[in-house]
Design a protein around this motif. Sequence first.
Motif, short mmCIF file in Angstrom:
data_model
loop_
_atom_site.label_atom_id
_atom_site.label_comp_id
_atom_site.label_asym_id
_atom_site.label_seq_id
_atom_site.Cartn_x
_atom_site.Cartn_y
_atom_site.Cartn_z
N ASN A 1 52.55 -18.08 -55.50
CA ASN A 1 53.17 -18.67 -54.25
C ASN A 1 53.48 -17.48 -53.29
O ASN A 1 54.35 -16.76 -53.84
N VAL A 2 52.77 -17.03 -52.31
CA VAL A 2 53.21 -15.62 -51.71
C VAL A 2 54.33 -16.36 -50.51
O VAL A 2 53.95 -17.19 -49.78
N THR A 3 55.24 -15.42 -50.60
CA THR A 3 56.23 -15.80 -49.83
C THR A 3 56.92 -14.83 -48.72
O THR A 3 56.07 -13.83 -48.76
N LEU A 4 57.65 -15.19 -47.83
CA LEU A 4 58.17 -14.37 -46.68
C LEU A 4 56.96 -13.81 -45.81
O LEU A 4 56.90 -12.82 -45.20
N LEU B 1 41.58 -13.79 -51.68
CA LEU B 1 40.24 -13.95 -51.64
C LEU B 1 39.64 -12.89 -52.83
O LEU B 1 38.92 -13.03 -53.60
N ALA B 2 40.27 -11.66 -52.70
CA ALA B 2 39.79 -10.71 -53.51
C ALA B 2 40.42 -10.87 -54.97
O ALA B 2 39.58 -10.37 -55.94
N GLY B 3 41.54 -11.37 -54.99
CA GLY B 3 42.03 -11.83 -56.39
C GLY B 3 41.27 -12.71 -57.00
O GLY B 3 40.70 -12.76 -58.22
N ILE B 4 40.69 -13.94 -56.21
CA ILE B 4 40.00 -14.74 -56.90
C ILE B 4 38.51 -14.15 -57.17
O ILE B 4 37.73 -14.60 -58.22
N GLU B 5 37.99 -13.41 -56.41
CA GLU B 5 36.68 -12.60 -56.52
C GLU B 5 36.94 -11.93 -57.95
O GLU B 5 35.82 -11.82 -58.76
N GLN B 6 38.12 -11.20 -57.98
CA GLN B 6 37.99 -10.38 -59.38
C GLN B 6 38.33 -11.30 -60.55
O GLN B 6 37.94 -10.92 -61.67
N ALA B 7 39.14 -12.39 -60.35
CA ALA B 7 39.03 -13.41 -61.63
C ALA B 7 37.92 -13.79 -62.05
O ALA B 7 37.49 -14.29 -63.22
N LEU C 1 50.93 -7.09 -51.26
CA LEU C 1 49.66 -7.57 -51.33
C LEU C 1 48.77 -7.17 -52.45
O LEU C 1 48.19 -7.95 -52.90
N PRO C 2 48.73 -5.89 -52.88
CA PRO C 2 47.79 -5.58 -54.06
C PRO C 2 48.53 -6.33 -55.30
O PRO C 2 47.70 -6.59 -56.13
N ALA C 3 49.81 -6.58 -55.35
CA ALA C 3 50.16 -7.19 -56.71
C ALA C 3 49.88 -8.68 -56.64
O ALA C 3 49.62 -9.23 -57.62
N ILE C 4 49.65 -9.39 -55.32
CA ILE C 4 49.17 -10.68 -55.11
C ILE C 4 47.56 -10.87 -55.72
O ILE C 4 47.56 -11.50 -56.69
N THR C 5 46.88 -9.75 -55.40
CA THR C 5 45.60 -9.49 -55.88
C THR C 5 45.49 -9.69 -57.34
O THR C 5 44.57 -10.25 -58.00
N ALA C 6 46.31 -8.62 -58.02
CA ALA C 6 46.08 -8.38 -59.24
C ALA C 6 46.60 -9.47 -60.08
O ALA C 6 46.13 -9.55 -61.20
N VAL D 1 47.23 -11.60 -46.26
CA VAL D 1 47.31 -12.36 -47.55
C VAL D 1 46.43 -13.12 -47.99
O VAL D 1 45.88 -13.26 -49.16
N ILE D 2 45.61 -13.64 -47.11
CA ILE D 2 44.41 -14.58 -47.32
C ILE D 2 43.05 -13.47 -47.78
O ILE D 2 42.47 -13.76 -48.71
N ASP D 3 42.97 -12.18 -47.25
CA ASP D 3 42.36 -11.46 -47.80
C ASP D 3 42.77 -11.09 -49.34
O ASP D 3 41.85 -10.90 -50.00
N ALA D 4 43.99 -10.70 -49.68
CA ALA D 4 44.24 -10.51 -50.71
C ALA D 4 44.17 -11.68 -51.59
O ALA D 4 43.76 -11.58 -53.08
#
Length: 372
Positions: A162-165, A180-186, A148-153, A175-178
């Motif tokens: 592509n988030v799998t499994l 949205l957090a990633g897009i906010e950071q981007a 999850l934190p890797a997805i955000t980063a 996953v959705i929260d991760a």
Amino acid sequence: MSTPTEQLTAQGVSIWLDDLSRERITSGNLTELIATRNVVGVTTNPTIFAGALSNGHAYETQVAQLAAAGASADDAIFQITTDDVRDATDIFRPVYDATAGVDGRVSIEVSPDLAHDTAATIDQAKQLWATVDRPNTHIKIPATKAGLPAITATLAEGISVNVTLIFSLQRYAEVIDAYLAGIEQAQAAGHDISTIHSVASFFVSRVDTEVDKRLTAIGNGVASTLKSKAGVANARLAYELFEKEFATDRAKALTDAGANVQRPLWASTGVKDPALPDTLYVTELVAPGTVNTMPEKTLEATFDHGEIGGDAVTGAYADAHALFDQLASVGVDFDDVTQVLEDEGVEKFIASWHELKDTVAAALSNAPEIAR
């Protein structure tokens, strides 16, 4: 008369092929599937690459060259798979351009050995993205706790994911929260967030396999009536959650600024039980803005005899909730089901990865001397 795959596309479902090999690329098969089967993307995983490298002669020349250069099995796998994915993304580039980046995507997965290592997953995601060097790549990261934190980063770096499994609604919400957090950071880092795409891969048939095994063990008449229904119901409730979470003020602030929604993707759509219709996980999960990634057998069955109606998901939420109430009442612990499936999913991919490494190591040691 339109074909079933054309009808599926018209309903807002993107058809992705759950398979890739060099032979598909070089023979023109992938181009043909785009033209005749409405395929607009590809997903890969270690099992798929293990199968591709074990069959045929398409990789012999490159393996010989890598052996001559003294490459390790890990280095060879990295080179071979990124080359295949790069070539596939080039084939899909017209689709990518025509859909403004939504489709025309090819996924490549970080090593399953890293599923519980956040920092190493982030590092390899960046390395894969830079090596393939195509905007229509998706880096596949499993939805483990460490993932999850890797997805955000990774998203924060402007990299599409592509988030799998994904098996449970609780993990999907995380996953959705991760995402949205990633897009906010981007966004905060100055990336063009309109170019970052993501899908959330919700596994379907494996849910039925595990739940049905438990229903068989329970053995009463009520339990038997609930078989082969949990996978579709679980996916439908995932779509309900998707609609809810991307209607929040947080999500709307991002989409208003140009961000994309993270589309639900139905994975594991090949029917495991031969008694079930072979297009079950396609026809029962038609919903706008989704992706269905199919093994070739399921794709061909859909093209041949799939009966595509309209939206099969959004009107079925109440029935899906009721089914899970019934499963609980007969003694199926669905939280345990999804945890078992996640653990097994990671283990299966690790096993495939090691099989792939063994295959490549053997190929390197047996490579002909001509390239050395």
